[in-house]
Design an enzyme around this catalytic site. Sequence first.
Site, PDB file in Angstrom:
ATOM      1  N   ARG A 153      -6.924  -0.522  -7.278  1.00 21.68           N
ATOM      2  CA  ARG A 153      -6.922  -1.961  -6.616  1.00 21.68           C
ATOM      3  C   ARG A 153      -7.987  -2.732  -7.906  1.00 21.68           C
ATOM      4  O   ARG A 153      -8.422  -3.712  -7.779  1.00 21.68           O
ATOM      5  CB  ARG A 153      -7.345  -1.769  -5.144  1.00 21.68           C
ATOM      6  CG  ARG A 153      -5.734  -1.776  -4.379  1.00 21.68           C
ATOM      7  CD  ARG A 153      -6.394  -1.489  -2.757  1.00 21.68           C
ATOM      8  NE  ARG A 153      -5.758  -0.600  -2.213  1.00 21.68           N
ATOM      9  CZ  ARG A 153      -4.665  -1.809  -0.776  1.00 21.68           C
ATOM     10  NH1 ARG A 153      -5.001  -3.012  -1.477  1.00 21.68           N
ATOM     11  NH2 ARG A 153      -3.841  -1.385  -0.847  1.00 21.68           N
ATOM     12  N   HIS A 165     -10.946  -2.405  -0.370  1.00 20.19           N
ATOM     13  CA  HIS A 165     -11.086  -0.794  -0.089  1.00 20.19           C
ATOM     14  C   HIS A 165     -11.645  -0.862  -2.497  1.00 20.19           C
ATOM     15  O   HIS A 165     -11.438  -0.092  -3.034  1.00 20.19           O
ATOM     16  CB  HIS A 165     -10.062  -0.705  -0.541  1.00 20.19           C
ATOM     17  CG  HIS A 165      -9.953   0.998   0.175  1.00 20.19           C
ATOM     18  ND1 HIS A 165     -10.608   1.432   1.197  1.00 20.19           N
ATOM     19  CD2 HIS A 165      -9.170   2.092  -0.171  1.00 20.19           C
ATOM     20  CE1 HIS A 165     -10.512   2.856   1.171  1.00 20.19           C
ATOM     21  NE2 HIS A 165      -9.309   3.214   0.217  1.00 20.19           N
ATOM     22  N   ASP A 169      -0.186  -0.468  -5.070  1.00 25.29           N
ATOM     23  CA  ASP A 169      -1.543  -0.201  -5.747  1.00 25.29           C
ATOM     24  C   ASP A 169      -0.298   0.943  -6.386  1.00 25.29           C
ATOM     25  O   ASP A 169      -1.407   1.323  -7.569  1.00 25.29           O
ATOM     26  CB  ASP A 169      -2.014  -0.177  -4.586  1.00 25.29           C
ATOM     27  CG  ASP A 169      -2.041   0.997  -3.480  1.00 25.29           C
ATOM     28  OD1 ASP A 169      -0.722   0.871  -3.385  1.00 25.29           O
ATOM     29  OD2 ASP A 169      -2.594   1.003  -2.820  1.00 25.29           O
ATOM     30  N   ASN A 170       0.072   1.813  -5.720  1.00 22.03           N
ATOM     31  CA  ASN A 170       0.741   3.188  -6.545  1.00 22.03           C
ATOM     32  C   ASN A 170       1.922   3.274  -6.046  1.00 22.03           C
ATOM     33  O   ASN A 170       2.434   2.439  -4.642  1.00 22.03           O
ATOM     34  CB  ASN A 170      -0.190   4.179  -6.445  1.00 22.03           C
ATOM     35  CG  ASN A 170      -0.740   4.281  -4.920  1.00 22.03           C
ATOM     36  OD1 ASN A 170      -1.929   3.937  -4.625  1.00 22.03           O
ATOM     37  ND2 ASN A 170      -0.011   4.647  -3.758  1.00 22.03           N
ATOM     38  N   LYS A 180      -6.692  -5.804   3.303  1.00 21.20           N
ATOM     39  CA  LYS A 180      -7.149  -4.513   2.856  1.00 21.20           C
ATOM     40  C   LYS A 180      -8.104  -4.553   1.387  1.00 21.20           C
ATOM     41  O   LYS A 180      -7.547  -4.898   0.289  1.00 21.20           O
ATOM     42  CB  LYS A 180      -5.963  -3.686   2.552  1.00 21.20           C
ATOM     43  CG  LYS A 180      -7.205  -2.043   2.358  1.00 21.20           C
ATOM     44  CD  LYS A 180      -6.156  -1.156   2.273  1.00 21.20           C
ATOM     45  CE  LYS A 180      -6.583   0.544   1.938  1.00 21.20           C
ATOM     46  NZ  LYS A 180      -5.839   2.124   1.454  1.00 21.20           N
ATOM     47  N   ASP A 208       0.833  -0.750  -0.148  1.00 23.51           N
ATOM     48  CA  ASP A 208      -0.571  -0.068  -0.161  1.00 23.51           C
ATOM     49  C   ASP A 208       0.951   1.489  -0.124  1.00 23.51           C
ATOM     50  O   ASP A 208       1.611   1.251   1.161  1.00 23.51           O
ATOM     51  CB  ASP A 208      -1.234  -0.491   1.053  1.00 23.51           C
ATOM     52  CG  ASP A 208      -2.087   0.631   1.109  1.00 23.51           C
ATOM     53  OD1 ASP A 208      -2.491   1.978   0.115  1.00 23.51           O
ATOM     54  OD2 ASP A 208      -2.386   0.959   1.655  1.00 23.51           O
ATOM     55  N   ASP A 209       1.256   2.081  -1.024  1.00 23.72           N
ATOM     56  CA  ASP A 209       2.002   3.074  -1.039  1.00 23.72           C
ATOM     57  C   ASP A 209       3.127   2.926  -1.609  1.00 23.72           C
ATOM     58  O   ASP A 209       3.837   3.623  -0.270  1.00 23.72           O
ATOM     59  CB  ASP A 209       1.656   3.859  -0.360  1.00 23.72           C
ATOM     60  CG  ASP A 209      -0.033   4.864  -0.397  1.00 23.72           C
ATOM     61  OD1 ASP A 209      -0.167   4.621  -1.406  1.00 23.72           O
ATOM     62  OD2 ASP A 209      -0.469   5.740   0.368  1.00 23.72           O
ATOM     63  N   HIS A 216       0.957   2.591   4.210  1.00 20.78           N
ATOM     64  CA  HIS A 216       0.409   3.969   4.166  1.00 20.78           C
ATOM     65  C   HIS A 216       0.858   4.644   4.959  1.00 20.78           C
ATOM     66  O   HIS A 216       0.472   4.115   6.020  1.00 20.78           O
ATOM     67  CB  HIS A 216      -1.328   3.239   3.739  1.00 20.78           C
ATOM     68  CG  HIS A 216      -2.151   4.021   3.490  1.00 20.78           C
ATOM     69  ND1 HIS A 216      -2.341   5.319   3.990  1.00 20.78           N
ATOM     70  CD2 HIS A 216      -2.610   4.773   1.600  1.00 20.78           C
ATOM     71  CE1 HIS A 216      -3.339   5.976   3.958  1.00 20.78           C
ATOM     72  NE2 HIS A 216      -3.361   5.748   2.619  1.00 20.78           N
ATOM     73  N   ARG A 218       2.215  10.232  -5.208  1.00 21.83           N
ATOM     74  CA  ARG A 218       0.432   9.092  -4.637  1.00 21.83           C
ATOM     75  C   ARG A 218      -0.734  10.345  -5.696  1.00 21.83           C
ATOM     76  O   ARG A 218      -0.586  11.389  -5.194  1.00 21.83           O
ATOM     77  CB  ARG A 218       0.455   8.514  -2.933  1.00 21.83           C
ATOM     78  CG  ARG A 218      -1.021   8.196  -3.284  1.00 21.83           C
ATOM     79  CD  ARG A 218      -1.999   8.180  -2.259  1.00 21.83           C
ATOM     80  NE  ARG A 218      -1.376   8.962  -1.157  1.00 21.83           N
ATOM     81  CZ  ARG A 218      -2.079   8.991   0.356  1.00 21.83           C
ATOM     82  NH1 ARG A 218      -2.038   8.191   0.345  1.00 21.83           N
ATOM     83  NH2 ARG A 218      -2.228   9.711   1.190  1.00 21.83           N
TER      84      ARG A 218
END
Length: 505
Positions: A71, A122, A270-271, A120, A28-29, A178, A279
Amino acid sequence: MLRITIRIVLLMTLSQQILGNVVILLADDLGIETELYGMDACKTPHLMSLARRGVVHEKTWTVVSSCSPSRASILTGLPPHQNGMYGLHQGYHNFQSFTQVKTISNILSDSGIRTGIIGKKHVGPNDVYKFDYEVTEEHYPIMQVGRNITLIRDKVREFLSVNDSRPFFLYVGFHDPHRCGHTNPEFGQFCEKFGNGDPEMGTIPDWTPVAYEADQVHVPYYVQDTPVAREDLAAQYTTISRLDQGVGVVLQELERAGALEETLILFTSDNGSPYPNGRTNTYEPGLQVPLIVSSPRDQNSWNTRTNELTSLLDIVPTVLDWFNISYLNYTMFYYNMTVTLTGRTLLRDDVNTTWFNHKYIYASHNLHEVTMYYPMRSVRTARFKLIHNLAHRMPFPIDQDFFISDVFQDILNRSLADDLPWYKTLDDYYYRPQFELFDLKIDFTEKNNMADNPHYKKVFHKLFNHLHKWQNITQDPWLCSPGGVLQDSGDYADEHQCFPLYNGL
């Protein structure tokens, strides 16, 4: 009764024919500023171990630098403007994918593959993103199911312990690294204190925290080199250590269950990083993500790296290829336009002995939070990149997580004091031209815009035309924006047209 019998026979036949499973490990990030990509300051021994069992893709990009939209794109193989997840899913943001969209979990489940998600999620709606086994933030607090790697281990073991002979698809969504200063500031900027054993912080038995000092970090070019930023990066590194060890416990559980040697493992994020230009942006720090592909069917490629251009839109075609399942033939809003995957498989075989190399990589961003309307489209090659900022007359919006972070507050305070050691000004960051064209061979920091340079005129038009073509193929409602209006129904149902607004854009 006959229909049910036929379906059972088909599922049993598929189960017997298909060998192997798939596990997606999603950070995540997480950008590429780790040991995995040569940044030795941030140690990731478990990712390095996984890399020795697979191929590290050096040039991989997400299609959107935002959590839920990315996602959704990973699970559908479609960009956010096509799958409908325009922004964040949770709370009052409330974005959803279109109900007609076909997701990898539903396709696999209908084909006899057992599906599971831990961590997660989301994304929604649930009928579109349905899994046979679900343990997500809809069942547990996100801090537990996304960051407590001991709980993650337990749930992975539970999933793998089910007496079921079908091949499986397991998606593990980590919440690290994150930021959490917006939601749980008591645990630090990145929740780096969560579960570290300090008073009132709790303990995660499977995590041995790795602490970093400010003078140990590598400050990337897009972050200001100040004491505040260095402390922030050090906190992020600690959280990355929890993610890394979380990857390790999942791999241990696969080995314990005897599934490691027959499972395709994909690790990515994800990014990109949650820093300026990261981001929510379409600059490189926001779009470029890590990718490891570990295939037991291609051990000759283990412990290697490739520079082929890849996209996270390639994940769905890769999973389908692994299971030898065809993508579905269906339409959504246009009866005469079949939904088409623009990604390609990342697997090699006896026929395809080299990896597919995209000539063009695309990105599509609409919103992050519901108030953050700033649509952008981009296309890049190995050398050049074009960004189209559709709402360029507006200031670029800042999300809640980033605004409250020490790093952004440092940028604000130093900008007001005229003491910001950064390669941009705050005004440059907020206010962007309609088109940005970068020659990444000589300007990897994306600082010098060549969109109006006559020497790059041919490059500009070539990239713009390819971008427009991709938007058309992927049924982008923003196809004519901001200078025109798309007409795609009634008299124009068979032949869509852009009509000019004569607004100077």
